[in-house]
Design a protein around this motif. Sequence first.
Motif, PDB file in Angstrom:
ATOM      1  N   LYS A   1      -9.398  15.260  15.686  1.00 54.93           N
ATOM      2  CA  LYS A   1      -7.995  15.683  15.678  1.00 54.93           C
ATOM      3  C   LYS A   1      -7.208  15.025  14.543  1.00 54.93           C
ATOM      4  O   LYS A   1      -6.161  15.537  14.125  1.00 54.93           O
ATOM      5  N   ASN A   2      -7.707  13.871  14.065  1.00 57.96           N
ATOM      6  CA  ASN A   2      -7.009  13.127  13.014  1.00 57.96           C
ATOM      7  C   ASN A   2      -8.017  12.784  11.916  1.00 57.96           C
ATOM      8  O   ASN A   2      -8.397  11.609  11.726  1.00 57.96           O
ATOM      9  N   PRO A   3      -8.473  13.771  11.146  1.00 60.64           N
ATOM     10  CA  PRO A   3      -9.556  13.549  10.167  1.00 60.64           C
ATOM     11  C   PRO A   3      -9.187  12.586   9.034  1.00 60.64           C
ATOM     12  O   PRO A   3     -10.073  11.969   8.443  1.00 60.64           O
ATOM     13  N   ASP A   4      -7.931  12.446   8.719  1.00 57.77           N
ATOM     14  CA  ASP A   4      -7.532  11.617   7.571  1.00 57.77           C
ATOM     15  C   ASP A   4      -7.074  10.220   7.987  1.00 57.77           C
ATOM     16  O   ASP A   4      -6.488   9.480   7.186  1.00 57.77           O
ATOM     17  N   THR A   5      -7.337   9.856   9.214  1.00 56.17           N
ATOM     18  CA  THR A   5      -6.842   8.575   9.714  1.00 56.17           C
ATOM     19  C   THR A   5      -7.722   7.419   9.253  1.00 56.17           C
ATOM     20  O   THR A   5      -8.864   7.621   8.792  1.00 56.17           O
ATOM     21  N   ASP A   6      -7.209   6.200   9.356  1.00 55.88           N
ATOM     22  CA  ASP A   6      -7.955   4.990   9.037  1.00 55.88           C
ATOM     23  C   ASP A   6      -8.881   4.682  10.218  1.00 55.88           C
ATOM     24  O   ASP A   6      -8.463   4.100  11.219  1.00 55.88           O
ATOM     25  N   GLN A   7     -10.142   5.088  10.129  1.00 57.52           N
ATOM     26  CA  GLN A   7     -11.050   4.997  11.262  1.00 57.52           C
ATOM     27  C   GLN A   7     -11.303   3.554  11.694  1.00 57.52           C
ATOM     28  O   GLN A   7     -11.406   3.251  12.883  1.00 57.52           O
ATOM     29  N   ARG A   8     -11.428   2.633  10.715  1.00 56.44           N
ATOM     30  CA  ARG A   8     -11.665   1.250  11.077  1.00 56.44           C
ATOM     31  C   ARG A   8     -10.494   0.692  11.893  1.00 56.44           C
ATOM     32  O   ARG A   8     -10.689  -0.013  12.887  1.00 56.44           O
ATOM     33  N   LYS A   9      -9.285   1.031  11.460  1.00 56.45           N
ATOM     34  CA  LYS A   9      -8.094   0.568  12.179  1.00 56.45           C
ATOM     35  C   LYS A   9      -8.085   1.112  13.605  1.00 56.45           C
ATOM     36  O   LYS A   9      -7.817   0.377  14.577  1.00 56.45           O
ATOM     37  N   VAL A  10      -8.367   2.391  13.779  1.00 54.86           N
ATOM     38  CA  VAL A  10      -8.359   3.013  15.101  1.00 54.86           C
ATOM     39  C   VAL A  10      -9.442   2.401  15.982  1.00 54.86           C
ATOM     40  O   VAL A  10      -9.221   2.111  17.162  1.00 54.86           O
ATOM     41  N   GLU A  11     -10.650   2.186  15.413  1.00 56.47           N
ATOM     42  CA  GLU A  11     -11.747   1.601  16.194  1.00 56.47           C
ATOM     43  C   GLU A  11     -11.368   0.216  16.724  1.00 56.47           C
ATOM     44  O   GLU A  11     -11.618  -0.115  17.890  1.00 56.47           O
ATOM     45  N   ASP A  12     -10.752  -0.583  15.868  1.00 59.92           N
ATOM     46  CA  ASP A  12     -10.347  -1.923  16.289  1.00 59.92           C
ATOM     47  C   ASP A  12      -9.295  -1.855  17.396  1.00 59.92           C
ATOM     48  O   ASP A  12      -9.348  -2.605  18.387  1.00 59.92           O
ATOM     49  N   SER A  13      -8.324  -0.961  17.218  1.00 58.32           N
ATOM     50  CA  SER A  13      -7.243  -0.845  18.205  1.00 58.32           C
ATOM     51  C   SER A  13      -7.766  -0.355  19.541  1.00 58.32           C
ATOM     52  O   SER A  13      -7.384  -0.856  20.615  1.00 58.32           O
ATOM     53  N   VAL A  14      -8.669   0.634  19.504  1.00 58.29           N
ATOM     54  CA  VAL A  14      -9.208   1.191  20.744  1.00 58.29           C
ATOM     55  C   VAL A  14     -10.082   0.164  21.465  1.00 58.29           C
ATOM     56  O   VAL A  14     -10.099   0.086  22.706  1.00 58.29           O
ATOM     57  N   THR A  15     -10.796  -0.649  20.705  1.00 53.89           N
ATOM     58  CA  THR A  15     -11.606  -1.711  21.311  1.00 53.89           C
ATOM     59  C   THR A  15     -10.713  -2.707  22.039  1.00 53.89           C
ATOM     60  O   THR A  15     -11.016  -3.143  23.160  1.00 53.89           O
ATOM     61  N   LYS A  16      -9.591  -3.087  21.409  1.00 54.94           N
ATOM     62  CA  LYS A  16      -8.643  -4.002  22.057  1.00 54.94           C
ATOM     63  C   LYS A  16      -8.016  -3.350  23.282  1.00 54.94           C
ATOM     64  O   LYS A  16      -7.778  -4.013  24.309  1.00 54.94           O
ATOM     65  N   LEU A  17      -7.736  -2.040  23.208  1.00 53.71           N
ATOM     66  CA  LEU A  17      -7.152  -1.332  24.348  1.00 53.71           C
ATOM     67  C   LEU A  17      -8.114  -1.342  25.531  1.00 53.71           C
ATOM     68  O   LEU A  17      -7.721  -1.602  26.676  1.00 53.71           O
ATOM     69  N   ALA A  18      -9.388  -1.074  25.241  1.00 55.14           N
ATOM     70  CA  ALA A  18     -10.395  -1.064  26.313  1.00 55.14           C
ATOM     71  C   ALA A  18     -10.538  -2.445  26.941  1.00 55.14           C
ATOM     72  O   ALA A  18     -10.825  -2.577  28.136  1.00 55.14           O
ATOM     73  N   ALA A  19     -10.293  -3.482  26.136  1.00 56.50           N
ATOM     74  CA  ALA A  19     -10.474  -4.851  26.628  1.00 56.50           C
ATOM     75  C   ALA A  19      -9.404  -5.269  27.623  1.00 56.50           C
ATOM     76  O   ALA A  19      -9.567  -6.294  28.303  1.00 56.50           O
ATOM     77  N   ILE A  20      -8.322  -4.499  27.728  1.00 60.75           N
ATOM     78  CA  ILE A  20      -7.273  -4.846  28.700  1.00 60.75           C
ATOM     79  C   ILE A  20      -7.848  -4.907  30.108  1.00 60.75           C
ATOM     80  O   ILE A  20      -7.483  -5.768  30.916  1.00 60.75           O
ATOM     81  N   GLU A  21      -8.777  -3.996  30.413  1.00 58.23           N
ATOM     82  CA  GLU A  21      -9.382  -4.001  31.754  1.00 58.23           C
ATOM     83  C   GLU A  21     -10.099  -5.311  32.044  1.00 58.23           C
ATOM     84  O   GLU A  21     -10.231  -5.712  33.209  1.00 58.23           O
ATOM     85  N   HIS A  22     -10.543  -5.966  30.988  1.00 55.26           N
ATOM     86  CA  HIS A  22     -11.299  -7.203  31.165  1.00 55.26           C
ATOM     87  C   HIS A  22     -10.451  -8.436  30.879  1.00 55.26           C
ATOM     88  O   HIS A  22     -10.964  -9.558  30.943  1.00 55.26           O
ATOM     89  N   ALA A  23      -9.170  -8.214  30.576  1.00 54.34           N
ATOM     90  CA  ALA A  23      -8.278  -9.342  30.334  1.00 54.34           C
ATOM     91  C   ALA A  23      -8.190 -10.192  31.594  1.00 54.34           C
ATOM     92  O   ALA A  23      -8.212  -9.682  32.721  1.00 54.34           O
TER      93      ALA A  23
END
Length: 596
Positions: free
Chosen positions: A153-175
């Motif tokens: 849906k977002n082909p021109d996005t900064d993939q590394r930035k998104v991957e890092d952010s999504v990993t941190k988001l997923a980690a909330i469950e384990h906070a």
Amino acid sequence: MAKYEVKQTAVSQVLADVRSDKIAIPELQRPFVWKTWQVRDLLDSLYNGYPVGYLITWQSVGAKLKGGEVAAHQQILIDGQQRVTALRAAIAGQPVVGTRYQKKRIAISFNPLTEVFATQTPAIRKSNEWIHDISEFYSGSSQLTFLRSYFEKNPDTDQRKVEDSVTKLAAIEHAQVGVISLADDLDVETVAEIFVRINAKGVPLSSADFVMSKIATYGNEGRNLRKLIDYFCHLAVAGHAFSDIKENDEEFAATEHLQKIQWLRNQSDELFQPEYTDVIRITGLVGFNRGKAGAIVSELSGLDPETRKIDEARIPGAYERFGHALDQLVSKTHIERFVMMIKSAGFIDASMIGSKNALNFAYALYLLLRQDGDMTEGQRSRIIKRWFVLTLLSGRAVGSFESTWETDLRRIRESGAERYLEILEESELGEGFWNVALPQELNTPSTRNPAFQTYLAARVNSGGRGFLSKSISVAQMIEGHGDLHHIVPKNHLIQNGFPKQGDYNQVANFALTETPINIAIKDRPPKEYMAWISEQIATGQFRLGEITNQEDLKANLAENAIPEFIGDVTATNYQEFLEARRKMMAALVRRYYEAL
């Protein structure tokens, strides 16, 4: 002996414990009071690794689960209820109870590019950059599958930035969240003391919150008792909410409890509108003769007062007594008769009652006296009115009033209500009180002072007229917000040596007066305006207030506790006037009390 244990628990584990009823959250049945931005900020704190405060739990003896079975190890969440409810809403997608008691969703969105959380809006839903509802992220497919879909849906996005952010988001469950577990063997009084010292978001938790938390652990019965308290308090203020409760809480509407409070949808009296703190105290007094929160929780926990040990066999009977007392409290007949008693004593408006505690105990005493089949309603009325006024005048509802209440109830059981009231009157309302203490209590600029409000009630009770009025009563002025007039005008006093507010605003310088009379007097001292009034009456020209003769004028002044030398009063003898009037006001209150 350690009073508590501190441990770190993952957010996912806390939510799982709540889902399995291992941790009970009493607030789940009540409107969610947090704003959506507070939910957003909580997620942002967890995302960034900031502390979010401790959750505090306590073992609940005799707790029941929804199916009715007894829970062996259920914990009451006594602090952190709003935070856990927010996590359930945002992460697990669970609905919360809205202000109209309807189930609603709180959808929190997240932008992986900016790492910003936000309440979901129509604009956000149209944007491919945002994760529209993070609960769908946590309950959906794998993180890898999510990222593949996001990048499509977002082909021109900064993939590394998104991957890092999504990993941190997923980690909330384990906070990790800090959980303080109070020791199971702590006595209830200690837990109560710990509870009321806790601060959540800077807001002190009340002792009644502690009782409400305990009540809600007793299966469906406990949850419905708690709802009955909450809904009763809400409807007492906003009767129109009845349809919301009936429509949106089908479980409660199916019980007999809703019928007990449906009368509130059409009532508009504001004199007695208790909050749940008040309801807890009254119910505890009626059900257990106990007023302190810790003592009420002890009863509901099955504590044997003689052995000081928990006896779970006592718990069902305790809840039954509590429920019966609560039924007595919410009764339309009981409340209306009690309110009529208080109003007949002259307290016709809620603004006249500065002490809710005095009102609470009077109502509890009324409910207890109803159990005496040999006592007439007239006898109850006399006791209740005198007790209520005595409580206001003597200050028995301030300080450690719960202990005083419990002592009073014990003495009432021993001596009888009438005899014990006589004992209190002899000890607290003697000659020294009426002649010295009460006039001194009236030496104040506070119109909320109980002594002054009791003076106004005495005026209402006697049908007294306003200052310089022939037919307009004090009651009509209170209900219609008549003027509190400076008998010796404020500007006259300011210009003549009394510049301080505490000087010219003395309650002994106040009288309820019709607005036209107040305007006509303006800034003239009594020496001038009383001479003008007398002259107007003598020539038949006085129209303000409709007093037409000197005899009626003299009677009006006496009704208003105005000294006879009012016609000579200026700033020069203002203090002498105040002292004389305080004594007359006190004497009026005494006659009123003795006639109740």
